[in-house]
Design a protein around this motif. Structure first.
Motif, PDB file in Angstrom:
ATOM      1  N   CYS A 106      45.996  62.659  69.079  1.00 51.63           N
ATOM      2  CA  CYS A 106      45.195  63.732  68.064  1.00 51.63           C
ATOM      3  C   CYS A 106      45.908  65.195  68.164  1.00 51.63           C
ATOM      4  O   CYS A 106      46.390  65.860  68.826  1.00 51.63           O
ATOM      5  N   VAL A 107      45.442  65.437  67.296  1.00 56.20           N
ATOM      6  CA  VAL A 107      46.008  67.386  67.237  1.00 56.20           C
ATOM      7  C   VAL A 107      44.635  67.940  67.008  1.00 56.20           C
ATOM      8  O   VAL A 107      43.448  67.342  66.483  1.00 56.20           O
ATOM      9  N   LEU A 108      44.482  69.001  68.283  1.00 56.32           N
ATOM     10  CA  LEU A 108      43.659  69.584  68.364  1.00 56.32           C
ATOM     11  C   LEU A 108      43.499  70.646  67.333  1.00 56.32           C
ATOM     12  O   LEU A 108      44.170  71.757  67.291  1.00 56.32           O
ATOM     13  N   ASN A 109      42.351  71.317  66.482  1.00 49.66           N
ATOM     14  CA  ASN A 109      42.709  71.942  66.087  1.00 49.66           C
ATOM     15  C   ASN A 109      42.045  73.878  65.863  1.00 49.66           C
ATOM     16  O   ASN A 109      41.788  74.704  65.619  1.00 49.66           O
ATOM     17  N   SER A 110      41.005  73.182  67.144  1.00 47.88           N
ATOM     18  CA  SER A 110      40.309  74.465  68.116  1.00 47.88           C
ATOM     19  C   SER A 110      41.335  74.581  69.107  1.00 47.88           C
ATOM     20  O   SER A 110      41.220  73.743  70.271  1.00 47.88           O
ATOM     21  N   TRP A 111      41.387  76.030  70.125  1.00 46.78           N
ATOM     22  CA  TRP A 111      41.903  75.968  70.713  1.00 46.78           C
ATOM     23  C   TRP A 111      40.955  77.721  71.323  1.00 46.78           C
ATOM     24  O   TRP A 111      41.884  78.455  70.259  1.00 46.78           O
ATOM     25  N   SER A 112      41.647  78.139  72.094  1.00 46.27           N
ATOM     26  CA  SER A 112      41.748  79.466  72.694  1.00 46.27           C
ATOM     27  C   SER A 112      43.298  79.714  73.528  1.00 46.27           C
ATOM     28  O   SER A 112      43.691  78.782  73.873  1.00 46.27           O
ATOM     29  N   LYS A 113      43.419  81.365  73.198  1.00 42.41           N
ATOM     30  CA  LYS A 113      44.620  81.540  74.386  1.00 42.41           C
ATOM     31  C   LYS A 113      44.026  81.111  75.554  1.00 42.41           C
ATOM     32  O   LYS A 113      44.880  81.321  76.359  1.00 42.41           O
ATOM     33  N   GLU A 114      43.000  81.608  75.809  1.00 44.43           N
ATOM     34  CA  GLU A 114      43.644  81.205  77.193  1.00 44.43           C
ATOM     35  C   GLU A 114      43.711  80.008  78.074  1.00 44.43           C
ATOM     36  O   GLU A 114      43.667  80.366  79.025  1.00 44.43           O
ATOM     37  N   GLU A 115      42.952  78.938  77.275  1.00 40.37           N
ATOM     38  CA  GLU A 115      42.807  77.223  77.260  1.00 40.37           C
ATOM     39  C   GLU A 115      44.678  77.231  77.583  1.00 40.37           C
ATOM     40  O   GLU A 115      45.094  76.359  78.442  1.00 40.37           O
ATOM     41  N   VAL A 116      44.952  77.627  75.826  1.00 40.99           N
ATOM     42  CA  VAL A 116      46.830  77.329  75.986  1.00 40.99           C
ATOM     43  C   VAL A 116      47.481  78.303  76.889  1.00 40.99           C
ATOM     44  O   VAL A 116      48.886  77.311  78.307  1.00 40.99           O
ATOM     45  N   ARG A 117      47.303  78.996  77.373  1.00 37.45           N
ATOM     46  CA  ARG A 117      47.171  79.692  78.787  1.00 37.45           C
ATOM     47  C   ARG A 117      47.516  78.758  80.253  1.00 37.45           C
ATOM     48  O   ARG A 117      48.103  78.908  80.713  1.00 37.45           O
ATOM     49  N   ALA A 118      46.397  78.192  80.181  1.00 40.16           N
ATOM     50  CA  ALA A 118      46.229  77.581  81.348  1.00 40.16           C
ATOM     51  C   ALA A 118      47.603  76.272  81.428  1.00 40.16           C
ATOM     52  O   ALA A 118      47.353  76.436  82.795  1.00 40.16           O
ATOM     53  N   VAL A 119      47.580  75.483  80.665  1.00 40.86           N
ATOM     54  CA  VAL A 119      47.629  74.045  80.506  1.00 40.86           C
ATOM     55  C   VAL A 119      49.338  74.686  80.541  1.00 40.86           C
ATOM     56  O   VAL A 119      50.197  74.075  81.403  1.00 40.86           O
ATOM     57  N   ILE A 120      49.764  76.212  80.548  1.00 43.53           N
ATOM     58  CA  ILE A 120      51.396  76.578  80.720  1.00 43.53           C
ATOM     59  C   ILE A 120      51.150  76.236  81.849  1.00 43.53           C
ATOM     60  O   ILE A 120      52.506  75.937  82.546  1.00 43.53           O
TER      61      ILE A 120
ATOM     62  N   HIS B 139      52.930  70.906  73.868  1.00 43.18           N
ATOM     63  CA  HIS B 139      51.714  71.951  73.168  1.00 43.18           C
ATOM     64  C   HIS B 139      52.309  71.826  71.393  1.00 43.18           C
ATOM     65  O   HIS B 139      50.647  71.599  70.631  1.00 43.18           O
ATOM     66  N   VAL B 140      53.129  71.241  71.103  1.00 43.20           N
ATOM     67  CA  VAL B 140      53.118  71.530  69.489  1.00 43.20           C
ATOM     68  C   VAL B 140      52.035  70.134  69.391  1.00 43.20           C
ATOM     69  O   VAL B 140      51.917  69.986  68.341  1.00 43.20           O
ATOM     70  N   GLU B 141      52.931  68.954  69.914  1.00 37.38           N
ATOM     71  CA  GLU B 141      52.071  67.846  69.516  1.00 37.38           C
ATOM     72  C   GLU B 141      50.293  67.385  69.681  1.00 37.38           C
ATOM     73  O   GLU B 141      49.846  67.521  69.349  1.00 37.38           O
ATOM     74  N   VAL B 142      50.170  67.926  70.780  1.00 37.70           N
ATOM     75  CA  VAL B 142      48.831  68.841  71.257  1.00 37.70           C
ATOM     76  C   VAL B 142      48.212  69.619  70.546  1.00 37.70           C
ATOM     77  O   VAL B 142      46.433  69.490  70.011  1.00 37.70           O
ATOM     78  N   TYR B 143      48.691  70.841  69.826  1.00 41.78           N
ATOM     79  CA  TYR B 143      47.190  72.544  69.500  1.00 41.78           C
ATOM     80  C   TYR B 143      48.441  72.078  68.233  1.00 41.78           C
ATOM     81  O   TYR B 143      47.929  73.107  67.302  1.00 41.78           O
ATOM     82  N   GLY B 144      49.393  71.746  68.008  1.00 38.38           N
ATOM     83  CA  GLY B 144      49.907  71.919  66.619  1.00 38.38           C
ATOM     84  C   GLY B 144      51.076  72.727  66.452  1.00 38.38           C
ATOM     85  O   GLY B 144      51.449  73.687  67.107  1.00 38.38           O
ATOM     86  N   PRO B 145      51.959  72.695  65.468  1.00 33.74           N
ATOM     87  CA  PRO B 145      52.947  74.208  64.992  1.00 33.74           C
ATOM     88  C   PRO B 145      52.847  75.463  65.355  1.00 33.74           C
ATOM     89  O   PRO B 145      53.442  76.142  66.118  1.00 33.74           O
ATOM     90  N   GLY B 146      51.362  76.239  65.472  1.00 38.38           N
ATOM     91  CA  GLY B 146      51.127  77.819  64.795  1.00 38.38           C
ATOM     92  C   GLY B 146      51.118  77.619  66.517  1.00 38.38           C
ATOM     93  O   GLY B 146      49.991  78.335  66.701  1.00 38.38           O
ATOM     94  N   VAL B 147      50.246  76.704  67.722  1.00 41.65           N
ATOM     95  CA  VAL B 147      50.133  76.980  68.775  1.00 41.65           C
ATOM     96  C   VAL B 147      50.976  78.989  69.552  1.00 41.65           C
ATOM     97  O   VAL B 147      49.890  79.791  69.313  1.00 41.65           O
ATOM     98  N   MET B 148      51.571  78.244  69.889  1.00 41.65           N
ATOM     99  CA  MET B 148      52.253  79.531  70.642  1.00 41.65           C
ATOM    100  C   MET B 148      54.705  79.792  70.267  1.00 41.65           C
ATOM    101  O   MET B 148      54.662  77.663  70.181  1.00 41.65           O
ATOM    102  N   SER B 149      54.569  80.568  70.366  1.00 42.33           N
ATOM    103  CA  SER B 149      56.337  80.516  70.122  1.00 42.33           C
ATOM    104  C   SER B 149      56.832  79.840  71.456  1.00 42.33           C
ATOM    105  O   SER B 149      56.487  80.323  72.088  1.00 42.33           O
ATOM    106  N   LYS B 150      58.057  79.291  70.942  1.00 44.11           N
ATOM    107  CA  LYS B 150      59.147  78.818  72.267  1.00 44.11           C
ATOM    108  C   LYS B 150      58.716  80.493  73.473  1.00 44.11           C
ATOM    109  O   LYS B 150      59.114  80.161  74.204  1.00 44.11           O
ATOM    110  N   GLN B 151      59.778  80.979  72.881  1.00 45.45           N
ATOM    111  CA  GLN B 151      59.920  82.557  73.411  1.00 45.45           C
ATOM    112  C   GLN B 151      58.586  82.273  74.029  1.00 45.45           C
ATOM    113  O   GLN B 151      58.221  83.116  75.413  1.00 45.45           O
ATOM    114  N   MET B 152      56.868  82.841  73.162  1.00 48.59           N
ATOM    115  CA  MET B 152      56.063  83.274  73.982  1.00 48.59           C
ATOM    116  C   MET B 152      55.863  82.166  75.631  1.00 48.59           C
ATOM    117  O   MET B 152      55.018  82.546  76.929  1.00 48.59           O
ATOM    118  N   VAL B 153      56.012  80.912  75.238  1.00 49.73           N
ATOM    119  CA  VAL B 153      55.706  80.322  76.244  1.00 49.73           C
ATOM    120  C   VAL B 153      56.652  80.595  77.604  1.00 49.73           C
ATOM    121  O   VAL B 153      56.432  80.413  78.761  1.00 49.73           O
TER     122      VAL B 153
END
Length: 132
Positions: A5-19, A36-50
Motif C-alpha cells: 500500500c502507499v502511505l499518504n502521510s509521512w514526515s521528513k524525519e521518518e523518510v530520513r530514518a528509513v534512508i 520509497h517511491v513504492e511505499v510513499y508515492g512519487p512525491g516523497v523525495m528525489s533520487k538526488q536527495m536520497v
C-alpha cells in the motif's frame, strides 16, 4: 501474495530514518529511492536527495532532524502560532497561506510549514482539511 500500500502521510524525519536504516544495511541510494517511491508515492523525495542523505550519513551524521543554520530562527513556529494558525483555518477553510502569514506577521514559508508539516492540513476542493 505480498500486500503493498502507499502511505499518504509521512514526515521528513521518518523518510530520513528509513534512508539511514537502508544505508546502514548497504542498500544503494537508487534502490532506496525506488523503495520509497513504492511505499510513499512519487512525491516523497528525489533520487538526488536520497543520495545526498546517504552521503551525509556516510560522513558521520547521526540525526535525521533538520539542523538549524546560522541566522535561521524558529521563533515563528511556536505553540502559540501553531494554535493561532489552526484557529484561523477552522474559522475560514478557504483562507490562503499568504493571508495566514499576513495576519500573524510571519513569512509565507513559516506559515506553509505550520499548515502542512505541523498541522498536516491539505487543500481539498479549495478547503483546508486535516490529512488523516
Amino acid at each position: 501474495m505480498e500486500r503493498r500500500c502507499v502511505l499518504n502521510s509521512w514526515s521528513k524525519e521518518e523518510v530520513r530514518a528509513v534512508i539511514r536504516y537502508d544505508w546502514a544495511r548497504g542498500v544503494s541510494g537508487t534502490e532506496i529511492h525506488n523503495r520509497h517511491v513504492e511505499v510513499y508515492g512519487p512525491g516523497v523525495m528525489s533520487k538526488q536527495m536520497v543520495r545526498r542523505w546517504c552521503r551525509t550519513f556516510s560522513d558521520g551524521r547521526q540525526q535525521e532532524e533538520d539542523i538549524p543554520r546560522a541566522g535561521q530562527t524558529r521563533t515563528a513556529t511556536t505553540d502559540a502560532n501553531v494554535g493561532k494558525v489552526d484557529d484561523i483555518i477552522i474559522a475560514n477553510r478557504r483562507i490562503t497561506i499568504d493571508e495566514v502569514a499576513e495576519e500573524l506577521g510571519i513569512s509565507h514559508e513559516r506559515a506553509q510549514n505550520i499548515i502542512h508539516d505541523i498541522l498536516r492540513y491539505r487543500k481539498v476542493s479549495a478547503r483546508w482539511c486535516p490529512d488523516n
